[in-house]
Enzyme design. Structure first.
Site, PDB file in Angstrom:
ATOM      1  N   TYR A  35       0.768  -1.806  -0.218  1.00  0.00           N
ATOM      2  CA  TYR A  35       0.005   0.257   0.190  1.00  0.00           C
ATOM      3  C   TYR A  35       1.337   1.345  -0.225  1.00  0.00           C
ATOM      4  O   TYR A  35       2.365   1.311  -0.017  1.00  0.00           O
ATOM      5  CB  TYR A  35      -1.039  -0.367   1.175  1.00  0.00           C
ATOM      6  CG  TYR A  35      -0.549   0.419   2.650  1.00  0.00           C
ATOM      7  CD1 TYR A  35       0.761  -0.635   3.075  1.00  0.00           C
ATOM      8  CD2 TYR A  35      -0.869   1.243   2.951  1.00  0.00           C
ATOM      9  CE1 TYR A  35       0.848  -0.213   4.315  1.00  0.00           C
ATOM     10  CE2 TYR A  35      -0.452   2.036   4.373  1.00  0.00           C
ATOM     11  CZ  TYR A  35       0.650   1.650   4.913  1.00  0.00           C
ATOM     12  OH  TYR A  35       1.237   1.213   6.379  1.00  0.00           O
TER      13      TYR A  35
ATOM     14  N   ARG B 209       7.708   4.253  -4.386  1.00  0.00           N
ATOM     15  CA  ARG B 209       8.091   3.532  -3.487  1.00  0.00           C
ATOM     16  C   ARG B 209       7.353   2.268  -4.008  1.00  0.00           C
ATOM     17  O   ARG B 209       7.280   0.773  -3.547  1.00  0.00           O
ATOM     18  CB  ARG B 209       7.996   3.890  -2.097  1.00  0.00           C
ATOM     19  CG  ARG B 209       8.011   2.607  -0.573  1.00  0.00           C
ATOM     20  CD  ARG B 209       7.870   3.828   0.459  1.00  0.00           C
ATOM     21  NE  ARG B 209       6.494   4.279   0.394  1.00  0.00           N
ATOM     22  CZ  ARG B 209       6.626   4.656   1.741  1.00  0.00           C
ATOM     23  NH1 ARG B 209       7.485   5.084   2.025  1.00  0.00           N
ATOM     24  NH2 ARG B 209       5.242   6.032   1.948  1.00  0.00           N
TER      25      ARG B 209
ATOM     26  N   ARG C 140      -7.661 -20.517  -1.564  1.00  0.00           N
ATOM     27  CA  ARG C 140      -6.526 -20.303  -1.172  1.00  0.00           C
ATOM     28  C   ARG C 140      -5.741 -21.275  -1.140  1.00  0.00           C
ATOM     29  O   ARG C 140      -5.445 -22.385  -0.583  1.00  0.00           O
ATOM     30  CB  ARG C 140      -7.439 -20.356   0.599  1.00  0.00           C
ATOM     31  CG  ARG C 140      -6.849 -20.339   1.362  1.00  0.00           C
ATOM     32  CD  ARG C 140      -7.053 -20.263   3.077  1.00  0.00           C
ATOM     33  NE  ARG C 140      -6.208 -19.184   4.046  1.00  0.00           N
ATOM     34  CZ  ARG C 140      -5.048 -20.018   4.062  1.00  0.00           C
ATOM     35  NH1 ARG C 140      -4.748 -21.265   4.068  1.00  0.00           N
ATOM     36  NH2 ARG C 140      -4.602 -20.411   5.572  1.00  0.00           N
TER      37      ARG C 140
ATOM     38  N   HIS D 198      -0.726 -20.675  -0.044  1.00  0.00           N
ATOM     39  CA  HIS D 198      -0.346 -19.734   0.381  1.00  0.00           C
ATOM     40  C   HIS D 198       0.467 -19.364  -1.385  1.00  0.00           C
ATOM     41  O   HIS D 198       0.740 -18.611  -1.539  1.00  0.00           O
ATOM     42  CB  HIS D 198       0.797 -20.069   1.176  1.00  0.00           C
ATOM     43  CG  HIS D 198      -0.025 -20.713   2.616  1.00  0.00           C
ATOM     44  ND1 HIS D 198      -1.104 -21.243   2.925  1.00  0.00           N
ATOM     45  CD2 HIS D 198       0.842 -19.954   3.672  1.00  0.00           C
ATOM     46  CE1 HIS D 198      -1.265 -21.192   4.329  1.00  0.00           C
ATOM     47  NE2 HIS D 198      -0.611 -20.214   4.865  1.00  0.00           N
TER      48      HIS D 198
ATOM     49  N   LYS E 175       6.391  -1.754   1.963  1.00  0.00           N
ATOM     50  CA  LYS E 175       4.958  -1.377   2.707  1.00  0.00           C
ATOM     51  C   LYS E 175       4.404  -2.178   2.645  1.00  0.00           C
ATOM     52  O   LYS E 175       2.788  -1.822   1.373  1.00  0.00           O
ATOM     53  CB  LYS E 175       5.113  -0.200   1.735  1.00  0.00           C
ATOM     54  CG  LYS E 175       4.142   1.431   2.518  1.00  0.00           C
ATOM     55  CD  LYS E 175       4.316   2.742   2.422  1.00  0.00           C
ATOM     56  CE  LYS E 175       2.700   3.392   3.683  1.00  0.00           C
ATOM     57  NZ  LYS E 175       3.680   3.301   5.402  1.00  0.00           N
TER      58      LYS E 175
ATOM     59  N   GLU F 127      12.084   2.613  14.169  1.00  0.00           N
ATOM     60  CA  GLU F 127      10.486   3.761  13.584  1.00  0.00           C
ATOM     61  C   GLU F 127      10.426   3.889  14.220  1.00  0.00           C
ATOM     62  O   GLU F 127      10.044   3.353  15.279  1.00  0.00           O
ATOM     63  CB  GLU F 127      10.903   2.944  12.152  1.00  0.00           C
ATOM     64  CG  GLU F 127      10.054   1.792  12.240  1.00  0.00           C
ATOM     65  CD  GLU F 127       9.793   2.063  10.750  1.00  0.00           C
ATOM     66  OE1 GLU F 127       9.627   3.004   9.994  1.00  0.00           O
ATOM     67  OE2 GLU F 127       9.885   0.624   9.730  1.00  0.00           O
TER      68      GLU F 127
ATOM     69  N   LEU G  61      11.126   1.545   7.277  1.00  0.00           N
ATOM     70  CA  LEU G  61      10.513   1.358   5.924  1.00  0.00           C
ATOM     71  C   LEU G  61      11.303   3.584   5.346  1.00  0.00           C
ATOM     72  O   LEU G  61      11.332   4.302   6.354  1.00  0.00           O
ATOM     73  CB  LEU G  61       8.448   2.081   6.200  1.00  0.00           C
ATOM     74  CG  LEU G  61       8.582   2.623   4.345  1.00  0.00           C
ATOM     75  CD1 LEU G  61       7.915   1.351   3.553  1.00  0.00           C
ATOM     76  CD2 LEU G  61       7.099   3.252   4.351  1.00  0.00           C
TER      77      LEU G  61
HETATM   78  N1  PDD Z   1       2.499   4.957   7.465  1.00  0.00           N
HETATM   79  N2  PDD Z   1       7.160   3.537   8.983  1.00  0.00           N
HETATM   80  C1  PDD Z   1       5.691   3.019   8.592  1.00  0.00           C
HETATM   81  C2  PDD Z   1       6.092   2.098   9.438  1.00  0.00           C
HETATM   82  C3  PDD Z   1       5.021   3.995   8.065  1.00  0.00           C
HETATM   83  O1  PDD Z   1       3.610   3.022   8.396  1.00  0.00           O
HETATM   84  C4  PDD Z   1       5.296   5.041   7.874  1.00  0.00           C
HETATM   85  C5  PDD Z   1       3.751   5.848   6.609  1.00  0.00           C
HETATM   86  C6  PDD Z   1       6.158   5.991   7.466  1.00  0.00           C
HETATM   87  C7  PDD Z   1       6.228   7.143   7.107  1.00  0.00           C
HETATM   88  O2  PDD Z   1       6.402   6.904   5.842  1.00  0.00           O
HETATM   89  P1  PDD Z   1       5.584   8.298   4.927  1.00  0.00           P
HETATM   90  O3  PDD Z   1       6.364   9.587   5.028  1.00  0.00           O
HETATM   91  O4  PDD Z   1       6.056   7.786   3.652  1.00  0.00           O
HETATM   92  O5  PDD Z   1       4.494   8.023   5.267  1.00  0.00           O
HETATM   93  C8  PDD Z   1       7.573   5.302   7.850  1.00  0.00           C
HETATM   94  C9  PDD Z   1       1.519   5.634   6.645  1.00  0.00           C
HETATM   95  C10 PDD Z   1       1.360   6.940   7.127  1.00  0.00           C
HETATM   96  C11 PDD Z   1       0.557   4.662   7.428  1.00  0.00           C
HETATM   97  O6  PDD Z   1       0.713   3.551   7.590  1.00  0.00           O
HETATM   98  O7  PDD Z   1      -1.055   5.235   6.821  1.00  0.00           O
END
Ligand code: PDD
Length: 299
Positions: free
Chosen positions: A32, A51, A107, A109, A154, A186, A210
């Site tokens: 996503y 990304r 289903r 895996h 992501k 993070e 991320l």
């Molecule tokens: N999340 N790290 C993680 C685990 C995240 O889920 C996010 C952002 C970030 C920041 O990334 P960016 O600056 O590209 O938004 C770092 C989004 C906002 C969410 O899951 O809603």
């Protein structure tokens, strides 16, 4: 009413129906993006689509659209949600959520032989930081980072992030700062920065996290402001004794953390470097939005 993009069509969000056999639902086999837009125009869209392409390649899912198709679909999604008001009012600031799954299949895996990716886009409002946050900052807690080894992707498989964020909320905090082997990675849904003796320090991209688009934007701003920047490991002790701690994300921009696990960070108030970079961020937004629009119009 909020309009969604679902497999190439626009329809009210409430009318979207996802199959129980969708691999995004069954396995979290999906990736996503969350992309901010201000007054109807995208912010750093190229970096988000880059990304997304990296995430899709990492899970071996062909990108369902080329760059121009993405731009057209996402631009249409904004327009369906009020990006071009006819009454002359200012369009809303919206966060655009985009998810691509490996699609619907019996289903199993392993990857299915045949499946069409499911593509969902939807929007939600983005609100600027309120005066309370600007004056007092926010609280965070620390938690062990229990996630998998590919946090650079992501992926929607976010159970560990969900549990960490919920524990933060139950401690009256807005975010969980994650520590792996005694080092900061993070936040549960954000990147993290510390300020020590005037230097802005943030964990490097290979530390199991991320590559935040906002993180990159903030680092660029800091360098432009002549602030010394270091991308290196941050220990738990450095986090606890930092002068300032910040969080960055597409929906929250740059947040000052003023309490960690109930203890004040620095003076316990948003710090001077945060004040400077937050102002630089707000000042840089219109230019970045304009450059993104120009890039899209020139293709
Ligand atoms: N999340 N790290 C993680 C685990 C995240 O889920 C996010 C952002 C970030 C920041 O990334 P960016 O600056 O590209 O938004 C770092 C989004 C906002 C969410 O899951 O809603």
């Amino acid at each position: 009413m909020s309009i969604a993009l679902f497999n190439g069509e626009f329809l009210p969000l409430e009318e979207v129906r996802i199959s129980p056999l969708d691999r995004g639902f069954l396995f979290g086999d999906s990736v996503y993006e969350v992309i901010p837009s201000y007054a109807g125009r995208f912010f750093l869209l190229d970096a988000h689509l880059d990304r997304l392409a990296r995430s899709l390649a990492a899970i071996r899912l062909p990108n369902p659209f080329g760059r121009e198709q993405w731009e057209r679909h996402l631009g249409d999604l904004l327009r369906h949600n009020g990006a071009e008001p006819t009454d002359g009012s200012t369009p809303p600031d919206l966060g655009l959520y985009l998810q691509v799954t490996r699609g619907v299949a019996p289903r199993d895996h392993a990857f299915p032989d045949v499946s069409e990716p499911t593509v969902l886009g939807m929007v939600s409002p983005i609100r600027p930081l309120g005066p309370a946050v600007r004056e007092a900052g926010v609280s965070a807690v620390t938690r062990t980072d229990e996630r998998w080894g590919r946090c650079d992707i992501k992926a929607t498989t976010l159970l560990a992030n969900v549990l960490a964020r919920q524990e933060a909320v139950e401690s009256d905090a807005v975010e969980a700062l994650l520590l792996r082997n005694g080092r900061l990675t993070e936040g549960a849904a954000s990147n993290a920065f510390v300020v020590r003796d005037g230097t802005l320090v943030t964990p490097p991209l290979d530390s199991g996290m991320l590559a935040g688009v906002t993180r990159d934007f903030v680092l660029g701003l800091a360098r432009g402001e002549g602030v010394p920047v270091e991308e290196r490991g941050v220990t738990a002790a450095e986090l606890r004794t930092a002068d300032e701690v910040w969080l960055s994300s597409s929906t929250r921009e740059l947040l000052p953390v003023t309490r960690i696990d109930g203890e004040p960070v620095g003076t316990g108030r948003p710090g001077p470097l945060w004040t400077r970079l937050h102002a630089a961020y707000q000042a840089a937004k219109p230019g970045a939005v304009r450059r993104q629009s120009e890039a899209m119009n020139h293709e």
